[in-house]
Design a protein around this motif. Structure first.
Motif, PDB file in Angstrom:
ATOM      1  N   ASP A  22      10.719   8.108   4.722  1.00 21.93           N
ATOM      2  CA  ASP A  22      10.107   9.523   3.972  1.00 21.93           C
ATOM      3  C   ASP A  22       8.718   9.568   3.623  1.00 21.93           C
ATOM      4  O   ASP A  22       8.325  10.113   2.739  1.00 21.93           O
ATOM      5  N   ALA A  23       7.999   9.428   4.744  1.00 25.47           N
ATOM      6  CA  ALA A  23       6.555   9.540   4.611  1.00 25.47           C
ATOM      7  C   ALA A  23       6.153  11.020   4.616  1.00 25.47           C
ATOM      8  O   ALA A  23       6.559  11.999   5.174  1.00 25.47           O
ATOM      9  N   LYS A  24       5.126  11.173   3.844  1.00 26.45           N
ATOM     10  CA  LYS A  24       4.651  12.737   3.422  1.00 26.45           C
ATOM     11  C   LYS A  24       3.208  12.952   4.030  1.00 26.45           C
ATOM     12  O   LYS A  24       2.297  11.838   3.723  1.00 26.45           O
ATOM     13  N   SER A  66       6.073   0.922   2.855  1.00 25.76           N
ATOM     14  CA  SER A  66       5.520   1.198   1.652  1.00 25.76           C
ATOM     15  C   SER A  66       4.586   2.400   1.570  1.00 25.76           C
ATOM     16  O   SER A  66       4.415   3.057   0.632  1.00 25.76           O
ATOM     17  N   VAL A  67       3.822   2.642   2.563  1.00 25.91           N
ATOM     18  CA  VAL A  67       2.968   3.819   2.687  1.00 25.91           C
ATOM     19  C   VAL A  67       3.583   4.968   2.824  1.00 25.91           C
ATOM     20  O   VAL A  67       4.116   5.457   4.078  1.00 25.91           O
ATOM     21  N   LYS A  68       3.825   5.921   1.818  1.00 23.72           N
ATOM     22  CA  LYS A  68       4.518   7.195   1.946  1.00 23.72           C
ATOM     23  C   LYS A  68       3.661   8.431   2.122  1.00 23.72           C
ATOM     24  O   LYS A  68       4.177   9.367   2.096  1.00 23.72           O
ATOM     25  N   ASN A  69       2.425   8.287   1.756  1.00 29.79           N
ATOM     26  CA  ASN A  69       1.497   9.444   1.530  1.00 29.79           C
ATOM     27  C   ASN A  69       0.220   9.149   2.370  1.00 29.79           C
ATOM     28  O   ASN A  69      -0.270   8.232   2.226  1.00 29.79           O
ATOM     29  N   PHE A  70       0.129  10.330   3.339  1.00 31.60           N
ATOM     30  CA  PHE A  70      -1.090  10.482   4.221  1.00 31.60           C
ATOM     31  C   PHE A  70      -1.844  11.731   3.947  1.00 31.60           C
ATOM     32  O   PHE A  70      -1.538  12.623   3.842  1.00 31.60           O
ATOM     33  N   THR A 110       0.934  -1.057   0.065  1.00 27.82           N
ATOM     34  CA  THR A 110      -0.100  -0.098  -0.120  1.00 27.82           C
ATOM     35  C   THR A 110       0.839   1.117   0.015  1.00 27.82           C
ATOM     36  O   THR A 110       1.892   1.414   0.982  1.00 27.82           O
ATOM     37  N   THR A 111       0.690   2.154  -0.971  1.00 25.80           N
ATOM     38  CA  THR A 111       1.218   3.379  -0.795  1.00 25.80           C
ATOM     39  C   THR A 111       0.832   4.505  -0.420  1.00 25.80           C
ATOM     40  O   THR A 111       1.352   5.522   0.123  1.00 25.80           O
ATOM     41  N   LYS A 112      -0.641   4.657  -0.330  1.00 24.73           N
ATOM     42  CA  LYS A 112      -1.304   5.996   0.326  1.00 24.73           C
ATOM     43  C   LYS A 112      -2.378   5.571   0.909  1.00 24.73           C
ATOM     44  O   LYS A 112      -3.048   4.549   0.804  1.00 24.73           O
ATOM     45  N   ILE A 113      -2.688   6.489   1.901  1.00 22.60           N
ATOM     46  CA  ILE A 113      -4.011   6.195   2.744  1.00 22.60           C
ATOM     47  C   ILE A 113      -4.914   7.483   2.556  1.00 22.60           C
ATOM     48  O   ILE A 113      -4.609   8.664   2.493  1.00 22.60           O
ATOM     49  N   ALA A 114      -6.116   7.067   1.917  1.00 21.74           N
ATOM     50  CA  ALA A 114      -7.035   8.207   1.434  1.00 21.74           C
ATOM     51  C   ALA A 114      -7.734   8.817   2.570  1.00 21.74           C
ATOM     52  O   ALA A 114      -7.617   8.483   3.732  1.00 21.74           O
ATOM     53  N   GLY A 115      -8.107   9.958   2.294  1.00 17.27           N
ATOM     54  CA  GLY A 115      -8.834  10.939   3.313  1.00 17.27           C
ATOM     55  C   GLY A 115     -10.121  10.194   3.952  1.00 17.27           C
ATOM     56  O   GLY A 115     -10.905   9.195   3.268  1.00 17.27           O
ATOM     57  N   PHE A 116     -10.193  10.130   5.289  1.00 19.30           N
ATOM     58  CA  PHE A 116     -11.241   9.511   5.859  1.00 19.30           C
ATOM     59  C   PHE A 116     -11.337   7.660   5.887  1.00 19.30           C
ATOM     60  O   PHE A 116     -12.278   7.144   6.173  1.00 19.30           O
TER      61      PHE A 116
END
Length: 335
Positions: free
Chosen positions: A178-180, A154-158, A132-138
């Protein structure tokens, strides 16, 4: 099946239904089409294309533990139906849907974005699927059963409000180096007891501080017992520092320098002070002064420069002769 659109507030909070069945060819629910309606069961059939933003059902009467999404569904809006307190335990996505998928009952978008964690689950911890690379809003909104969430490297975008109003959450592990954090409210409404565990000296640590998380709320994950080093950068040698290969552990971020190379020679350039009496030999790469020498220019005279004259000097009866040069002459000859 001739209905193609359900408009805003078509099913308002004063509507009570035992079951709502959505059918149609390219049917779209507009924003707020369902707004707080008391609906026990929802069936979304093939042909439904999109669910608009903020479509909400009264969670107190909701009875379904599993919701099936058709292959035709290509868009789910912000907090649409499943984003708040609806006690769904499992998502199922029909075969052929190219946008959404379900892994162990968790809803994903494009295979790599965690779109919604079911709000009806009673598990106290959850480890996000590796890859998984991104966690969606809500994605985790009002998931009050959760006490800890583990995000793999692998999760770098919140996204904004990806963790939102999870009242019992106390531990968040963020393993990416390097999470953003893509908005100012990624962790909106979280309680003060949450501790964010990251790797020390990682960019994620710096980004959390920049985001506004207090240092006291950040803890460090243990480093690897055995590092998985990868070459991340080659630093070329200069005239003031040795060169080396930088290896970084892909898991915990520990670094190690290898294959050191010697410094190179200075690249000298010559400059002068304002009246040109001092000659500076500098390295052009970093203005390091290698050497300074006097450089008093020749005075004007009535003969050609670089003129050589040879003559004998003798003094009858003298054992030695002492010659004293004036300052100007000695300077010109650098004796």
């Amino acid at each position: 099946e001739t209905v193609s659109s359900i408009e805003q507030e078509a099913f308002y909070k004063d509507v009570t239904l035992e079951k709502l069945v959505l059918n149609g060819s390219n049917l779209s629910l507009q924003n707020y089409a369902i707004r707080g309606a008391k609906i026990e069961h929802l069936e979304i059939n093939e042909g439904v294309k999109s669910l608009g933003d903020y479509c909400s059902i009264d969670s107190d009467v909701w009875a379904d533990e599993t919701i099936t999404l058709p292959a035709s569904l290509t868009d789910i809006g912000t907090q649409s139906l499943f984003g708040n307190k609806i006690p769904i335990k499992n998502f199922v996505v029909a075969e052929g849907n190219t946008i959404f998928s379900a892994v162990d009952g968790v809803l994903y978008k494009y295979g790599t974005t965690l779109f919604s964690y079911p709000g009806g689950r009673t598990d106290t911890s959850y480890t996000v699927l590796d890859g998984t690379t991104k966690i969606a809003g809500f994605a985790f909104t009002y998931r009050n059963n959760l006490e800890s969430v583990d995000f793999p490297a692998s999760v770098k975008n919140f996204s904004g409000r990806c963790l939102c109003f999870c009242s019992n959450l106390t531990t968040v592990n963020i393993r990416a180096l390097d999470a953003k954090f893509l908005a100012t409210d990624c962790f909106y409404g979280m309680n003060n007891s949450v501790v964010y565990n990251v790797y020390e000296n990682s960019v994620t640590h710096e980004n959390l501080l920049d985001y506004g998380i207090e240092e006291s709320k950040i803890a460090f994950l243990p480093l690897c017992a055995e590092h998985s080093y990868q070459l991340t950068k080659t630093v070329e040698p200069t005239c003031y520092a040795k060169g080396y290969d930088l290896y970084t552990c892909s898991v915990c971020g520990t670094t190690e320098n290898r294959n050191e190379t010697n410094m190179v020679d200075h690249e000298a350039v010559t400059t002068y002070n304002e009246d040109k009496t001092i000659e500076h030999h500098l390295c052009k790469n970093h203005s390091f002064v290698i050497e300074e020498t006097e450089n008093l220019p020749e005075s004007e005279h009535d003969y050609q420069s670089n003129t050589d004259k040879y003559f004998e000097l003798s003094y009858p009866g003298a054992d030695t002769i002492s010659i004293t040069f004036d300052k100007q002459f000695r300077t010109e000859q650098k004796w």
